[in-house]
Write a protein that holds these residues in place. Structure first.
Motif, mmCIF file in Angstrom:
data_model
loop_
_atom_site.group_PDB
_atom_site.id
_atom_site.type_symbol
_atom_site.label_atom_id
_atom_site.label_comp_id
_atom_site.label_asym_id
_atom_site.label_seq_id
_atom_site.Cartn_x
_atom_site.Cartn_y
_atom_site.Cartn_z
ATOM 1 N N GLY A 1 20.734 -6.875 -0.309
ATOM 2 C CA GLY A 1 20.538 -7.524 0.980
ATOM 3 C C GLY A 1 20.218 -8.998 0.886
ATOM 4 N N VAL A 2 20.136 -9.549 -0.319
ATOM 5 C CA VAL A 2 19.828 -10.962 -0.514
ATOM 6 C C VAL A 2 21.133 -11.746 -0.656
ATOM 7 N N VAL A 3 21.267 -12.787 0.165
ATOM 8 C CA VAL A 3 22.392 -13.704 0.056
ATOM 9 C C VAL A 3 21.859 -14.960 -0.620
ATOM 10 N N PRO A 4 22.169 -15.190 -1.893
ATOM 11 C CA PRO A 4 21.566 -16.296 -2.639
ATOM 12 C C PRO A 4 21.669 -17.648 -1.942
ATOM 13 N N ALA A 5 22.815 -17.947 -1.346
ATOM 14 C CA ALA A 5 22.971 -19.244 -0.673
ATOM 15 C C ALA A 5 22.000 -19.376 0.486
ATOM 16 N N ASP A 6 21.807 -18.270 1.235
ATOM 17 C CA ASP A 6 20.849 -18.294 2.350
ATOM 18 C C ASP A 6 19.425 -18.459 1.833
ATOM 19 N N TYR A 7 19.105 -17.737 0.762
ATOM 20 C CA TYR A 7 17.753 -17.824 0.205
ATOM 21 C C TYR A 7 17.437 -19.248 -0.254
ATOM 22 N N ARG A 8 18.373 -19.884 -0.956
ATOM 23 C CA ARG A 8 18.131 -21.244 -1.436
ATOM 24 C C ARG A 8 17.952 -22.219 -0.271
ATOM 25 N N ARG A 9 18.767 -22.062 0.760
ATOM 26 C CA ARG A 9 18.630 -22.937 1.933
ATOM 27 C C ARG A 9 17.293 -22.705 2.622
ATOM 28 N N GLN A 10 16.913 -21.446 2.788
ATOM 29 C CA GLN A 10 15.640 -21.129 3.449
ATOM 30 C C GLN A 10 14.456 -21.605 2.628
ATOM 31 N N LEU A 11 14.570 -21.540 1.306
ATOM 32 C CA LEU A 11 13.489 -22.014 0.440
ATOM 33 C C LEU A 11 13.171 -23.475 0.745
ATOM 34 N N VAL A 12 14.197 -24.280 0.875
ATOM 35 C CA VAL A 12 13.996 -25.698 1.190
ATOM 36 C C VAL A 12 13.411 -25.854 2.582
ATOM 37 N N GLY B 1 25.524 -16.706 -7.320
ATOM 38 C CA GLY B 1 25.769 -16.589 -5.890
ATOM 39 C C GLY B 1 26.163 -15.195 -5.441
ATOM 40 N N LEU B 2 26.164 -14.220 -6.347
ATOM 41 C CA LEU B 2 26.508 -12.853 -5.983
ATOM 42 C C LEU B 2 25.403 -12.222 -5.134
ATOM 43 N N ARG B 3 25.779 -11.429 -4.165
ATOM 44 C CA ARG B 3 24.808 -10.767 -3.296
ATOM 45 C C ARG B 3 24.246 -9.525 -3.974
ATOM 46 N N GLY C 1 19.537 -27.039 -2.017
ATOM 47 C CA GLY C 1 19.909 -25.946 -2.913
ATOM 48 C C GLY C 1 18.726 -25.346 -3.640
ATOM 49 N N GLY C 2 17.543 -25.959 -3.475
ATOM 50 C CA GLY C 2 16.340 -25.416 -4.082
ATOM 51 C C GLY C 2 16.145 -25.845 -5.519
ATOM 52 N N PRO C 3 15.046 -25.445 -6.133
ATOM 53 C CA PRO C 3 14.785 -25.789 -7.532
ATOM 54 C C PRO C 3 15.837 -25.191 -8.454
ATOM 55 N N GLN C 4 16.004 -25.806 -9.599
ATOM 56 C CA GLN C 4 16.962 -25.292 -10.582
ATOM 57 C C GLN C 4 16.440 -23.998 -11.195
ATOM 58 N N HIS C 5 17.325 -23.023 -11.335
ATOM 59 C CA HIS C 5 16.926 -21.722 -11.876
ATOM 60 C C HIS C 5 17.243 -21.670 -13.360
ATOM 61 N N ARG C 6 16.204 -21.488 -14.143
ATOM 62 C CA ARG C 6 16.371 -21.397 -15.586
ATOM 63 C C ARG C 6 15.656 -20.162 -16.104
#
Length: 412
Positions: free
Chosen positions: A297-308, A292-294, A246-251
């Motif tokens: 063109g950014v899908v947050p869930a995809d971005y977090r998975r790709q980050l890892v 998690g809102l898009r 899920g990637g680093p925590q966003h604060r």
């Protein structure tokens, strides 16, 4: 004459396409064990940089600034070339890259501008150099490269042959240097971001490790030591990956607000204005990633998975480098195996244990999956491990034992 010109053009085209044509290894461990590298063409240029005052900066707790300086080198060159499709490696307090001759001028300009920017905005002294691969070979070293996939969207370069380390020694000795940038030069650092806070170890310790060969990196003893260390790392949960699912925590506010404001401050814009703009962008970024809102063109869930998936927590740069999250017992086992390799006379190592990891990112464009993420320990990481390694360089080492040559293979 026309035939000679056609032959020269064909050679130039082959050189430019050299890196793109290399096969991409899908397994990091197997790539370290196998002969998967290819010699860089003689007319390519190696560029490199590192923070001169990194030890003092780390003592002052400026870990994020040091990592940002190293990542800025790659960001500036990639923006100058318009692509991330060239060999590069992030080393914590610096970076190295190689480019085709037609790109060498733009890369050198970007590198020189980065040196000036790091000094002006981060207050750090960054030294830099560029040298042709042919000159590296004329000095008795070699420079070979491989591509290893971190994910289906990103691959990283592996350098071997001793040429990278040779160039670094020459640079530090003052025998290789880059001319300074013109007054007012500023690199394009679009996409570079350092807004994540440190990631706490989930399994006991964040271990940063550097393993360098004594002699040939292709020696069976060195390859075996690297393979054993990687096998030990695999016993940690998730293979030691330090970035959580899920990637680093966003604060908010972000941990690197001041640095990021300096990264993207436009000409004539005050630092205060840039901080406000950066804080606003970060607030929007945090909102969408946490909800998690898009958007755009950014899908947050995809971005977090790709980050890892895209993170470079393991690499090979004339030796094995990795930053892993592991139980203390695993760190102890890795340290013991590396001590044994030193006793055999096949490797030297540096390592550093800390409680957190840092991630510095290059995101070329919203919605693209090829964003890259550089991982280091959050309390000195590779820079401290490198200092430990350097302290051993002047020490005598034993001759390799007979048993050290019982297994074949090539590192990198």
């Amino acid at each position: 004459m026309a035939e000679d010109a056609r032959a020269a053009a064909a050679t130039a085209g082959a050189t430019v396409g050299f890196y793109a044509a290399l096969p991409v290894a899908r397994d990091f461990d197997a790539a370290v064990e196998a002969d998967s590298t290819a010699p860089l063409p003689d007319d390519w240029v190696l560029g490199l940089a590192d923070v001169v005052t990194s030890t003092r900066a780390l003592e002052e707790g400026r870990y994020k600034a040091v990592n940002t300086a190293g990542a800025a080198v790659i960001s500036a060159v990639s923006n100058a070339l318009g692509t991330l499709a060239f060999p590069f490696v992030f080393t914590g307090d610096g970076a190295a890259f190689a480019v085709a001759p037609g790109d060498a001028g733009k890369a050198a300009e970007a590198l020189a501008a980065t040196v000036a920017w790091v000094g002006a905005e981060l207050g750090l002294a960054l030294r830099a150099a560029a040298v042709s691969v042919g000159a590296v070979r004329a000095a008795g070293a070699d420079l070979r490269v491989a591509r290893v996939a971190a994910s289906e969207n990103v691959d990283y370069a592996m350098f071997t042959g001793g040429g990278r380390d040779w160039a670094e020694r020459e640079m530090k000795a003052g025998r290789l240097a880059l001319p300074p940038a013109p007054a007012g030069a500023r690199p394009d650092l679009s996409g570079l971001t350092c807004r994540f806070r440190p990631i706490a170890a989930a399994h006991g310790t964040v271990l940063s490790v550097i393993v360098k060969p004594v002699g040939d990196a292709a020696s069976p003893g060195f390859v075996r030591a690297c393979s054993d260390v990687l096998a030990l790392a695999r016993t940690a949960p998730r293979g030691g990956h330090p970035v959580p699912v899920g990637g680093p925590q966003h604060r908010w506010p972000p941990g690197g607000l001041d640095i990021e404001a300096r990264l993207h401050r436009g000409l004539g814009r005050s630092l205060t204005e840039s901080r406000l703009r950066t804080a606003a962008r970060s607030a929007v970024h945090t909102f969408f990633l946490r909800t998690g809102l898009r958007a755009g063109g950014v899908v947050p869930a995809d971005y977090r998975r790709q980050l890892v998936e895209n993170s470079d927590f393991r690499k090979f740069d004339d030796g094995l480098m990795m930053t892993i999250d592991c139980p203390p017992a695993t760190a102890d086992a890795i340290a013991a195996r590396l001590a044994a390799a030193e006793a055999e006379g096949v490797a030297r190592h540096g390592l550093h244990r800390q409680g957190e990891a840092l991630v510095t990112c290059i995101v070329p464009a919203a919605g693209r999956p090829d964003h890259v993420h550089f991982v280091d320990g959050a309390a000195g990481g590779y820079a401290v491990a490198a200092a430990m390694l350097k302290s051993k360089e002047a020490e005598p080492h034993p001759l390799p034992s007979v048993s050290a040559g019982t297994r074949g293979g090539r590192a990198g």
